[in-house]
Design a protein around this motif. Structure first.
Motif, PDB file in Angstrom:
ATOM      1  N   UNK A   7      20.503  56.229 -11.786  1.00  0.00           N
ATOM      2  CA  UNK A   7      20.174  55.810 -10.419  1.00  0.00           C
ATOM      3  C   UNK A   7      20.811  56.763  -9.402  1.00  0.00           C
ATOM      4  N   UNK A   8      22.012  57.233  -9.682  1.00  0.00           N
ATOM      5  CA  UNK A   8      22.671  58.196  -8.789  1.00  0.00           C
ATOM      6  C   UNK A   8      21.900  59.508  -8.742  1.00  0.00           C
ATOM      7  N   UNK A   9      21.470  59.973  -9.892  1.00  0.00           N
ATOM      8  CA  UNK A   9      20.719  61.225  -9.954  1.00  0.00           C
ATOM      9  C   UNK A   9      19.390  61.097  -9.217  1.00  0.00           C
ATOM     10  N   UNK A  10      18.700  59.982  -9.419  1.00  0.00           N
ATOM     11  CA  UNK A  10      17.418  59.764  -8.735  1.00  0.00           C
ATOM     12  C   UNK A  10      17.615  59.663  -7.233  1.00  0.00           C
ATOM     13  N   UNK A  11      18.641  58.930  -6.817  1.00  0.00           N
ATOM     14  CA  UNK A  11      18.937  58.764  -5.397  1.00  0.00           C
ATOM     15  C   UNK A  11      19.218  60.129  -4.755  1.00  0.00           C
ATOM     16  N   UNK A  46      19.809  47.298  -7.884  1.00  0.00           N
ATOM     17  CA  UNK A  46      20.430  48.469  -7.291  1.00  0.00           C
ATOM     18  C   UNK A  46      21.155  48.028  -6.032  1.00  0.00           C
ATOM     19  N   UNK A  47      22.129  48.776  -5.593  1.00  0.00           N
ATOM     20  CA  UNK A  47      22.808  48.437  -4.342  1.00  0.00           C
ATOM     21  C   UNK A  47      21.851  48.577  -3.153  1.00  0.00           C
ATOM     22  N   UNK A  48      21.780  47.569  -2.327  1.00  0.00           N
ATOM     23  CA  UNK A  48      20.873  47.577  -1.175  1.00  0.00           C
ATOM     24  C   UNK A  48      21.209  48.686  -0.184  1.00  0.00           C
ATOM     25  N   UNK A  49      22.444  49.132  -0.169  1.00  0.00           N
ATOM     26  CA  UNK A  49      22.839  50.196   0.760  1.00  0.00           C
ATOM     27  C   UNK A  49      22.074  51.488   0.454  1.00  0.00           C
ATOM     28  N   UNK A  50      21.704  51.684  -0.803  1.00  0.00           N
ATOM     29  CA  UNK A  50      20.939  52.879  -1.150  1.00  0.00           C
ATOM     30  C   UNK A  50      19.585  52.888  -0.447  1.00  0.00           C
ATOM     31  N   UNK A  51      18.926  51.749  -0.411  1.00  0.00           N
ATOM     32  CA  UNK A  51      17.639  51.661   0.278  1.00  0.00           C
ATOM     33  C   UNK A  51      17.797  51.878   1.766  1.00  0.00           C
ATOM     34  N   UNK A  52      18.850  51.314   2.326  1.00  0.00           N
ATOM     35  CA  UNK A  52      19.108  51.514   3.754  1.00  0.00           C
ATOM     36  C   UNK A  52      19.316  52.998   4.043  1.00  0.00           C
ATOM     37  N   UNK A  53      20.114  53.661   3.229  1.00  0.00           N
ATOM     38  CA  UNK A  53      20.376  55.086   3.428  1.00  0.00           C
ATOM     39  C   UNK A  53      19.110  55.925   3.270  1.00  0.00           C
ATOM     40  N   UNK A  54      18.278  55.584   2.310  1.00  0.00           N
ATOM     41  CA  UNK A  54      17.027  56.318   2.128  1.00  0.00           C
ATOM     42  C   UNK A  54      16.129  56.149   3.348  1.00  0.00           C
TER      43      UNK A  54
END
Length: 71
Positions: A7-11, A46-54
């Motif tokens: 998930x980190x690599x994809x993000x 997944x952590x919701x913060x990732x979606x916010x950052x994207x």
């Protein structure tokens, strides 16, 4: 040494793609990458913060592209 998860690599790949966009057409492709990321990782959690950052990175790059097109 820190090992990145899938998930980190994809993000990171999606963030790099967004930041490399120079036109609206390229951003449309990056937007599809964000949607694919959401679809894929929604199933496993997944952590919701990732979606916010994207989403915020996409908005920021869209603004930058608008400024580029003006010049």
């Amino acid at each position: 040494m820190l090992t990145l998860t899938a998930i980190d690599q994809s993000y990171n790949k999606v963030i790099e793609t967004i930041k490399s966009c120079k036109t609206k057409t390229q951003l449309e492709g990056a937007s599809r990458m964000v949607e694919n990321f959401k679809f894929l990782y929604r199933k496993i959690g997944y952590p919701k913060i990732l979606l916010y950052n994207l989403s915020e990175t996409l908005k920021k790059q869209y603004t930058i592209c608008q400024l580029w097109e003006q010049y």
